[in-house]
Design a protein around this motif. Sequence first.
Motif, PDB file in Angstrom:
ATOM      1  N   LEU A   1       0.837  -1.207   0.000  1.00 17.82           N
ATOM      2  CA  LEU A   1       0.000   0.000   0.000  1.00 17.82           C
ATOM      3  C   LEU A   1       0.871   1.256   0.000  1.00 17.82           C
ATOM      4  O   LEU A   1       1.973   1.248   0.540  1.00 17.82           O
ATOM      5  CB  LEU A   1      -0.904   0.034   1.233  1.00 17.82           C
ATOM      6  CG  LEU A   1      -2.056  -0.966   1.273  1.00 17.82           C
ATOM      7  CD1 LEU A   1      -2.734  -0.931   2.642  1.00 17.82           C
ATOM      8  CD2 LEU A   1      -3.053  -0.674   0.171  1.00 17.82           C
ATOM      9  N   ARG A   2       0.340   2.314  -0.570  1.00 15.96           N
ATOM     10  CA  ARG A   2       1.010   3.611  -0.496  1.00 15.96           C
ATOM     11  C   ARG A   2       0.844   4.167   0.918  1.00 15.96           C
ATOM     12  O   ARG A   2      -0.149   3.893   1.592  1.00 15.96           O
ATOM     13  CB  ARG A   2       0.393   4.586  -1.496  1.00 15.96           C
ATOM     14  CG  ARG A   2       0.664   4.232  -2.930  1.00 15.96           C
ATOM     15  CD  ARG A   2      -0.073   5.184  -3.879  1.00 15.96           C
ATOM     16  NE  ARG A   2       0.139   4.798  -5.260  1.00 15.96           N
ATOM     17  CZ  ARG A   2      -0.631   3.913  -5.911  1.00 15.96           C
ATOM     18  NH1 ARG A   2      -1.655   3.353  -5.306  1.00 15.96           N
ATOM     19  NH2 ARG A   2      -0.367   3.607  -7.164  1.00 15.96           N
ATOM     20  N   VAL A   3       1.790   4.989   1.342  1.00 14.17           N
ATOM     21  CA  VAL A   3       1.779   5.512   2.705  1.00 14.17           C
ATOM     22  C   VAL A   3       0.501   6.314   2.983  1.00 14.17           C
ATOM     23  O   VAL A   3      -0.045   6.248   4.081  1.00 14.17           O
ATOM     24  CB  VAL A   3       3.055   6.321   3.009  1.00 14.17           C
ATOM     25  CG1 VAL A   3       3.101   7.616   2.233  1.00 14.17           C
ATOM     26  CG2 VAL A   3       3.192   6.581   4.495  1.00 14.17           C
ATOM     27  N   GLY A   4       0.002   7.042   2.006  1.00  7.74           N
ATOM     28  CA  GLY A   4      -1.226   7.816   2.202  1.00  7.74           C
ATOM     29  C   GLY A   4      -2.428   6.936   2.517  1.00  7.74           C
ATOM     30  O   GLY A   4      -3.302   7.311   3.307  1.00  7.74           O
ATOM     31  N   ASP A   5      -2.473   5.757   1.905  1.00  5.40           N
ATOM     32  CA  ASP A   5      -3.564   4.825   2.173  1.00  5.40           C
ATOM     33  C   ASP A   5      -3.415   4.183   3.552  1.00  5.40           C
ATOM     34  O   ASP A   5      -4.404   3.905   4.226  1.00  5.40           O
ATOM     35  CB  ASP A   5      -3.625   3.746   1.090  1.00  5.40           C
ATOM     36  CG  ASP A   5      -4.021   4.318  -0.264  1.00  5.40           C
ATOM     37  OD1 ASP A   5      -4.820   5.286  -0.296  1.00  5.40           O
ATOM     38  OD2 ASP A   5      -3.527   3.809  -1.288  1.00  5.40           O
ATOM     39  N   VAL A   6      -2.189   3.954   3.970  1.00  4.82           N
ATOM     40  CA  VAL A   6      -1.957   3.331   5.280  1.00  4.82           C
ATOM     41  C   VAL A   6      -2.339   4.289   6.403  1.00  4.82           C
ATOM     42  O   VAL A   6      -3.050   3.911   7.332  1.00  4.82           O
ATOM     43  CB  VAL A   6      -0.490   2.863   5.431  1.00  4.82           C
ATOM     44  CG1 VAL A   6      -0.228   2.347   6.842  1.00  4.82           C
ATOM     45  CG2 VAL A   6      -0.172   1.784   4.404  1.00  4.82           C
ATOM     46  N   VAL A   7      -1.868   5.538   6.328  1.00  5.57           N
ATOM     47  CA  VAL A   7      -2.177   6.468   7.423  1.00  5.57           C
ATOM     48  C   VAL A   7      -3.666   6.793   7.493  1.00  5.57           C
ATOM     49  O   VAL A   7      -4.152   7.205   8.542  1.00  5.57           O
ATOM     50  CB  VAL A   7      -1.333   7.773   7.357  1.00  5.57           C
ATOM     51  CG1 VAL A   7       0.137   7.478   7.537  1.00  5.57           C
ATOM     52  CG2 VAL A   7      -1.596   8.551   6.088  1.00  5.57           C
ATOM     53  N   ALA A   8      -4.386   6.592   6.412  1.00  5.70           N
ATOM     54  CA  ALA A   8      -5.822   6.886   6.391  1.00  5.70           C
ATOM     55  C   ALA A   8      -6.685   5.684   6.778  1.00  5.70           C
ATOM     56  O   ALA A   8      -7.916   5.751   6.678  1.00  5.70           O
ATOM     57  CB  ALA A   8      -6.229   7.403   5.015  1.00  5.70           C
TER      58      ALA A   8
ATOM     59  N   VAL B   1      15.840   7.618  -0.169  1.00  7.52           N
ATOM     60  CA  VAL B   1      14.897   6.767   0.548  1.00  7.52           C
ATOM     61  C   VAL B   1      13.660   7.583   0.905  1.00  7.52           C
ATOM     62  O   VAL B   1      13.765   8.706   1.394  1.00  7.52           O
ATOM     63  CB  VAL B   1      15.544   6.199   1.834  1.00  7.52           C
ATOM     64  CG1 VAL B   1      14.556   5.322   2.594  1.00  7.52           C
ATOM     65  CG2 VAL B   1      16.814   5.441   1.499  1.00  7.52           C
ATOM     66  N   ALA B   2      12.507   7.000   0.651  1.00  3.53           N
ATOM     67  CA  ALA B   2      11.224   7.616   0.973  1.00  3.53           C
ATOM     68  C   ALA B   2      10.239   6.483   1.258  1.00  3.53           C
ATOM     69  O   ALA B   2      10.538   5.316   0.957  1.00  3.53           O
ATOM     70  CB  ALA B   2      10.743   8.477  -0.192  1.00  3.53           C
ATOM     71  N   PRO B   3       9.073   6.765   1.804  1.00  8.19           N
ATOM     72  CA  PRO B   3       8.108   5.693   2.044  1.00  8.19           C
ATOM     73  C   PRO B   3       7.773   4.894   0.778  1.00  8.19           C
ATOM     74  O   PRO B   3       7.506   3.701   0.854  1.00  8.19           O
ATOM     75  CB  PRO B   3       6.878   6.432   2.575  1.00  8.19           C
ATOM     76  CG  PRO B   3       7.446   7.623   3.264  1.00  8.19           C
ATOM     77  CD  PRO B   3       8.614   8.036   2.383  1.00  8.19           C
ATOM     78  N   HIS B   4       7.839   5.529  -0.380  1.00  9.04           N
ATOM     79  CA  HIS B   4       7.534   4.803  -1.622  1.00  9.04           C
ATOM     80  C   HIS B   4       8.588   3.732  -1.916  1.00  9.04           C
ATOM     81  O   HIS B   4       8.314   2.779  -2.640  1.00  9.04           O
ATOM     82  CB  HIS B   4       7.398   5.777  -2.791  1.00  9.04           C
ATOM     83  CG  HIS B   4       6.584   5.218  -3.909  1.00  9.04           C
ATOM     84  ND1 HIS B   4       5.223   5.016  -3.802  1.00  9.04           N
ATOM     85  CD2 HIS B   4       6.936   4.790  -5.137  1.00  9.04           C
ATOM     86  CE1 HIS B   4       4.775   4.496  -4.934  1.00  9.04           C
ATOM     87  NE2 HIS B   4       5.790   4.339  -5.757  1.00  9.04           N
ATOM     88  N   SER B   5       9.786   3.871  -1.336  1.00  8.01           N
ATOM     89  CA  SER B   5      10.811   2.827  -1.474  1.00  8.01           C
ATOM     90  C   SER B   5      10.278   1.501  -0.964  1.00  8.01           C
ATOM     91  O   SER B   5      10.633   0.434  -1.479  1.00  8.01           O
ATOM     92  CB  SER B   5      12.070   3.204  -0.684  1.00  8.01           C
ATOM     93  OG  SER B   5      12.633   4.403  -1.133  1.00  8.01           O
TER      94      SER B   5
END
Length: 171
Positions: free
Chosen positions: A34-41, A116-120
């Motif tokens: 999952l993308r980080v935006g979907d996880v935090v939501a 490095v970023a969450p998308h990594s």
Amino acid sequence: MTAEYLVRREMEHVFAALTPANRLVCRVCVDTGLRVGDVVALRSDQLARQFWIAEAKTGKRRRVNLTDGLLKALQAQAGPVWVFSSPKDATRHRTRQAVWYDVKRAARAFRLPQNVAPHSLRKVYAVQLLERCKGDVGRVQRALNHSDAATTYIYAMAYEIYRAKYGQTTK
């Protein structure tokens, strides 16, 4: 600049330096793709061993499977509304930017040369899935909900690009 692939050792270093909540966000990213935006939501009432979400970026529906250990960790973290409540305002969820800043800070702490970023973590998920399904790019494409196989090939090449640039293996 594009987020780059991490090998397991580097990923574990970054995870060790994250705040506990952001570490869990990143674990969900790397375990589910999952993308980080979907996880935090994620909402607390969504949590189950298996559930559906609508991806924020694409609007596409996607089934998410959680391991028992990850589900228990998320349930322990969950607030009344959001799994990852904002530390400043419990009526809102944590932002993807807050996770991004923490990941960047952790990568700098270990002086990692790649961006490095969450998308990594989504790229790590894609490479690991590709290895598990013996190179079936179509399966990875479906798992990542990509409309175009060309996008999936970019993710699939992440490890090869990493090796060419940094000359290291997955260990």
